[in-house]
Design an enzyme around this catalytic site. Structure first.
Site, PDB file in Angstrom:
ATOM      1  N   GLU A 220       0.823  -1.220   0.000  1.00 28.61           N
ATOM      2  CA  GLU A 220       0.000   0.000   0.000  1.00 28.61           C
ATOM      3  C   GLU A 220       0.855   1.268   0.000  1.00 28.61           C
ATOM      4  O   GLU A 220       0.508   2.271   0.604  1.00 28.61           O
ATOM      5  CB  GLU A 220      -0.967   0.017   1.196  1.00 28.61           C
ATOM      6  CG  GLU A 220      -1.797  -1.231   1.350  1.00 28.61           C
ATOM      7  CD  GLU A 220      -2.466  -1.677   0.059  1.00 28.61           C
ATOM      8  OE1 GLU A 220      -2.683  -0.835  -0.830  1.00 28.61           O
ATOM      9  OE2 GLU A 220      -2.775  -2.864  -0.065  1.00 28.61           O
ATOM     10  N   GLY A 221       1.970   1.206  -0.716  1.00 29.87           N
ATOM     11  CA  GLY A 221       2.905   2.322  -0.759  1.00 29.87           C
ATOM     12  C   GLY A 221       3.940   2.147   0.325  1.00 29.87           C
ATOM     13  O   GLY A 221       3.612   2.196   1.507  1.00 29.87           O
TER      14      GLY A 221
END
Length: 596
Positions: A443-444
């Protein structure tokens, strides 16, 4: 074997005494009737499900993992996962915070967030199956057509169907502008999607009758880069006229990734071979829609590490009180035993209190942010909603990165408490370390979160969002600055607030000359701001504990001791981090790549 007991007392302290959520919810029309009794009842029932049903499957699910039938492309989840999910759905848990218009219970996000902490403590790999559905639900709820909403949202809200987000491709992770999956318009208004996605959590499994994939792809005339990305809904089975799973769609699991941790979750390579999908949002504006899901996922990942921090701490504490090794340096503490329990040793206490402080600080911070989301979604005053949205935007990358960094530190320290036994799988501690490691990546990555915080959320608006949070800190400092009891908390908090302001201005000035200065400073800068947030909440919690320490409830003495440990032993990390952030990019970029 490990154990888990939901920390209801501390959860209730944060919700009712620190944040006073029932008073907050009274200002939000959809939640005005939600009081402390309702919140406590939901949490108590949630604790039973997570402790009794979900937690016993964590270790066995890790050992067993998921299995793919290559011929049918079907995935079998570990023993007991399906049964637990069925009980989860029958109890109505998926619908907790969903819109009543689509079958949800309409309860506040802050309550759902607290429940998800317990889920993640009990079994992170299992929780990812329903957890990703919430993100898909939010994206579709915000950007879907009325027809898509009517068809899919009730199924996602009820948990009968689950959702995924399909972003990453083998040649591009964070840089989504490079993605190649194609979407061709069809005569009936649908699209035909072709391409491959990797690292798709819960991409294929046997727990539900249908899986709803949200897929990023390019239209034929799309501009290059991120400006040419669209978002599509691609179901595993195409619903028939009655909303039942019908024709098998051409999206399949080609392989399951062999991973370091979260073995109980099927992390899939998904192949689309002319799969039928429907556009969500506007053409070439897919990132706008997907960011709704990604932001929800980033908050969720922070909660994953908070859950692991709590359960790792609990087990290390039990072990430290029971394990006998050597004698205390200050004299025998258990004369009736062959040695003292290791909790008498200062460094064992340091490790335990590190995990405890990171759990309690993370709980206060994440619940506060969830409360801001409720305010953003439901407050009648538009100005209040807008300010809440700005604060959520500022705090989201900090929750994702700071809580997951802390989770990695805390689970590692908790394992260390066990010594050699922590490295052995039967005690369960090494699983928490392995599971925690992914949370800093997906998620980054935490570097991406740090760049988002410093570059987009702080420098891009000249620190306006940060100043709003800073005013809260300053107001607290001014209110309690003359209270001698609070000096040990207010002084360091005020000092760090001033240093963050100066550091932000300094980096901003350097960035005008060289943008690499932002990249060099971003990671330590985020941790500094993360500590500022933690220090603010620990100071607030310390004030409550000081006022109630003589109440006869030992909880407040424990809370006060944890706050003192945080300020004495963890907050000083900021001195090193500030020096790192100020050191600039020259030592990083001076060498040619072939000399590194």
């Amino acid at each position: 074997m490990p154990q888990y007991i939901a920390p209801l007392r501390d959860m209730q302290f944060v919700l009712h005494e620190l944040l006073q959520v029932d008073q907050e919810l009274k200002q939000l029309p959809p939640h005005a009737e939600v009081d402390a009794d309702i919140i406590n009842q939901v949490l108590e029932e949630g604790s039973k499900f997570t402790q009794d049903i979900l937690f016993p499957l964590n270790h066995s699910g890790d050992r067993e993992g998921c299995r793919l039938d290559v011929a049918t492309h079907e995935v079998k989840t570990p023993e007991g996962f399906r049964s637990a999910y069925r009980q989860y759905v029958e109890a109505g848990w998926p619908a907790l915070s969903c819109d009543p218009e689509y079958g949800g219970q309409g309860l506040p996000v802050v309550l759902n967030n607290a429940f998800y902490e317990m889920l993640n403590s009990a079994n992170q790999a299992w929780t990812m199956y329903p957890g990703l559905s919430h993100g898909a639900y939010e994206a579709l709820h915000a950007h879907g057509t009325p027809e898509l909403k009517a068809m899919y949202l009730p199924k996602l809200a009820s948990g009968v169907w689950t959702g995924t987000m399909c972003l990453t491709e083998a040649h591009c992770g964070t840089d989504l502008g490079l993605l190649r999956t194609k979407a061709e318009p069809q005569a009936d208004g649908s699209y035909s999607l072709t391409g491959g996605k990797i690292f798709i959590s819960a991409g294929e499994h046997d727990m539900v009758e249908n899986i709803v994939h949200l897929v990023l792809a390019r239209l034929p005339d799309a501009p290059a880069g991120t400006r040419g990305i669209s978002l599509f809904l691609v179901p595993k089975f195409i619903p028939d006229a009655n909303g039942k799973p019908g024709e098998r769609n051409r999206i399949y699991c080609g392989a399951i990734e062999e991973k370091m941790g979260i073995h109980g979750n099927a992390t899939c390579q998904m192949n689309l071979d002319g799969a039928t999908g429907w556009l969500i949002g506007e053409p070439n504006k897919g990132l706008n829609a997907m960011f709704v899901m990604m932001n929800a996922a980033r908050l969720g990942v922070g909660m994953q590490s908070l859950g692991l921090t709590e359960v790792a701490f609990q087990n290390a504490l039990v072990y430290a009180k029971d394990r006998l090794q050597m004698r205390s340096l200050s004299g025998v503490k258990a004369p009736d035993k062959a040695a003292d329990p290791i909790i008498v040793h200062p460094d064992v206490r340091r490790m335990l209190l590190t995990a405890k402080a990171y759990a309690e600080g993370g709980r206060a911070f994440s619940y506060y942010t969830a409360m801001l989301i409720d305010r953003e979604l439901n407050h009648p005053d538009e100005a209040v909603r807008r300010e809440a949205a700005d604060q959520v935007a500022l705090l989201t990358p900090i929750i994702k990165a700071f809580l997951t960094d802390n989770g990695w530190i805390a689970t590692s320290e908790a394992l260390q408490v066990y010594g050699g036994h922590g490295y052995i799988s039967e005690w369960g501690m090494e699983q928490y370390v392995r599971d925690a490691r992914i949370n800093m990546i997906y998620e980054g990555t935490n570097t991406i979160q740090s760049l988002d915080l410093l570059g987009r959320k702080v420098l891009m608006d000249n620190g306006a969002k940060l100043k709003v949070f800073g005013k809260q800190v300053q107001a607290f400092v001014e209110e309690h600055g003359l209270d001698e009891r609070m000096a040990e908390f207010v002084g360091p908090l005020a000092d760090l607030g001033e240093k963050v302001t100066k550091l932000t201005m300094e980096i901003g000035m350097k960035a005008f000359q060289n943008q690499d200065e932002v990249g060099a400073a971003a990671v330590p800068y985020l941790r500094v701001v993360g500590h500022l947030v933690f220090a603010y909440f620990f100071a607030r919690m310390a004030k409550i504990a000081l006022d109630k320490q003589d109440s006869g409830d030992s909880f407040y003495k424990s809370k006060l001791g944890t706050a003192r440990f945080y300020f004495a032993k963890l907050l000083p990390e900021t001195a090193m981090l500030i020096r790192q952030a100020r050191a600039g990019s020259s030592s990083l970029m001076a060498l040619d790549a072939d000399l590194i």
